[in-house]
Enzyme design. Structure first.
Site, mmCIF file in Angstrom:
data_model
loop_
_atom_site.group_PDB
_atom_site.id
_atom_site.type_symbol
_atom_site.label_atom_id
_atom_site.label_comp_id
_atom_site.label_asym_id
_atom_site.label_seq_id
_atom_site.Cartn_x
_atom_site.Cartn_y
_atom_site.Cartn_z
ATOM 1 N N HIS A 80 1.842 -1.649 7.941
ATOM 2 C CA HIS A 80 0.609 -1.614 7.147
ATOM 3 C C HIS A 80 0.329 -2.976 6.508
ATOM 4 C CE1 HIS A 80 -2.374 -0.425 4.165
ATOM 5 N NE2 HIS A 80 -1.620 -1.041 3.267
ATOM 6 N N GLU B 156 -8.476 -1.514 0.967
ATOM 7 C CA GLU B 156 -7.767 -0.511 1.769
ATOM 8 C C GLU B 156 -8.679 0.274 2.720
ATOM 9 O OE1 GLU B 156 -4.665 -0.416 2.101
ATOM 10 O OE2 GLU B 156 -3.792 -1.213 0.253
ATOM 11 N N SER C 120 -4.446 0.200 9.858
ATOM 12 C CA SER C 120 -3.075 0.538 10.232
ATOM 13 C C SER C 120 -2.911 2.025 10.545
ATOM 14 C CB SER C 120 -2.091 0.104 9.127
ATOM 15 O OG SER C 120 -2.392 0.753 7.905
HETATM 16 N N1 HBI Z 1 2.770 -2.616 -4.466
HETATM 17 N N2 HBI Z 1 3.920 -3.469 -2.652
HETATM 18 C C1 HBI Z 1 2.777 -2.984 -3.175
HETATM 19 N N3 HBI Z 1 1.672 -2.901 -2.400
HETATM 20 C C2 HBI Z 1 0.508 -2.417 -2.912
HETATM 21 O O1 HBI Z 1 -0.511 -2.354 -2.201
HETATM 22 C C3 HBI Z 1 0.458 -2.014 -4.246
HETATM 23 C C4 HBI Z 1 1.631 -2.133 -4.998
HETATM 24 N N4 HBI Z 1 1.630 -1.743 -6.288
HETATM 25 C C5 HBI Z 1 0.446 -1.252 -6.938
HETATM 26 C C6 HBI Z 1 -0.717 -1.119 -6.038
HETATM 27 N N5 HBI Z 1 -0.677 -1.495 -4.810
HETATM 28 C C7 HBI Z 1 -1.947 -0.452 -6.536
HETATM 29 O O2 HBI Z 1 -1.792 0.007 -7.823
HETATM 30 C C8 HBI Z 1 -3.308 -1.127 -6.429
HETATM 31 O O3 HBI Z 1 -4.143 -0.383 -7.215
HETATM 32 C C9 HBI Z 1 -3.615 -2.415 -6.849
HETATM 33 FE FE FE Z 2 -2.274 -1.711 1.427
#
Ligand code: HBI
Ligand code: FE
Length: 296
Positions: free
Chosen positions: A135, A183, A202
């Site tokens: 992803h 997304e 993805s």
């Molecule tokens: N952590 N690794 C990772 N990838 C993400 O897309 C991600 C995250 N932590 C928080 C988060 N996304 C979301 O809370 C988004 O709202 C920004």
């Molecule tokens: Fe993502």
């Protein structure tokens, strides 16, 4: 020495599936990927590329090729980083799984994109409730080569860091913005509606559903409308928001969000599936293509 990278996933508990957060930044343990890991990458890469011709934004596909992301093997972060740094100044960092929100925002604000080091198993090719390497790399990384989109990601991270002073409702609104753009976003191109959101790119099922199914709404991008719209994480989306260009995303994100948060505290949130009289709705006409009923 760094500790061994862990594979941090949702836990099954008596409360259901619970996300686990981790903050470590790790080196991609490339030499430890098994033949099965590489085979999962190959299978998913082939399947999605075949499906995404004519569905994904053409720039996404072209850039994926130009970066040297191919079907043969799991890409090396170091190799992708040489191209990213030169083009937009972004870099990929290895992480073990979901990051706490503030940590995630801080990385984006500093042009670091967190990529989960591990890839899903063959038993779970189709659905995961958390990000994995496929992803993150396949879906998110190519558009970080686009300077305007890359600036949007950074502005989003900076906005997220600031939003922490505004409380949980502001954070929820920002999360919806990420969800419905980065997304699950669609873009209106000269060739028709195309996918640019990584959560769709993805996913085999959602790549088809978002464009071919009559069920979901496709609504023109509207910042405050999106920030009020709830979403579901365990089904295909009921609504997709359509941008006209990556510049439109960047322009919408440039102003200070403080007055927006203040205004939205008085507005109710909206269910994922609702259509408002003010929405610009895209639909399939009698011909082949998509048209925009609301705003002709
Ligand atoms: N952590 N690794 C990772 N990838 C993400 O897309 C991600 C995250 N932590 C928080 C988060 N996304 C979301 O809370 C988004 O709202 C920004
Ligand atoms: Fe993502």
């Amino acid at each position: 020495m760094n500790a061994q990278p862990r594979r941090v996933e949702h836990l099954q508990t008596d409360k259901g599936s619970v996300p686990v957060y981790t903050t470590a930044v790790i080196e991609q343990p490339w030499s430890t990927y098994s033949a099965t890991d590489h085979a999962v990458w190959t299978q998913l890469f082939r399947r999605q590329r075949e499906l995404l011709v004519g569905r994904a934004d053409e720039e996404f596909l072209r850039t994926q090729d130009a970066m040297g992301m191919g079907e043969d093997r799991i890409p090396k972060f170091d190799e992708l980083n040489r191209m990213l740094r030169a083009r937009t100044g972004w870099e990929l960092i290895g992480v073990e799984g979901l990051l706490p929100e503030l940590t995630f925002f801080e990385h984006l604000a500093n042009k670091r994109f967190p990529v989960t080091w591990w890839i899903r198993t063959p038993e779970r090719l189709d659905y995961l409730s958390e990000p994995d390497l496929f992803h993150d790399l396949f879906g998110h990384v190519p558009l970080l080569m686009n300077p305007v989109f890359a600036d949007y990601m950074q502005a989003y991270g900076q906005g997220g860091v600031r939003a922490h002073g505004f409380g949980p409702e502001a954070l929820a609104q920002l999360t919806r913005l990420y969800w419905y753009t980065v997304e699950f976003g669609l873009i209106n191109t000269a060739a028709g509606l195309r996918i640019y959101g990584a959560g769709i790119l993805s996913s085999k099922g959602e790549s088809i559903h978002c464009l071919d199914s009559p069920a979901p709404n496709r609504i023109g991008f509207d910042l405050e409308r999106i920030m009020r719209t709830r979403y579901r994480i365990d089904t295909y989306q009921k609504t997709y928001f359509v941008i006209d260009s990556y510049q439109q995303l960047m322009d919408a994100t440039r102003p200070d969000f403080a007055p927006i948060y203040a205004r939205l505290t008085n507005e109710p949130t909206l269910p994922a599936g609702e259509v408002l009289a003010t929405d610009r709705v895209f639909s399939r006409g009698s011909g082949e293509g998509w048209s925009n009923d609301g705003d002709v």
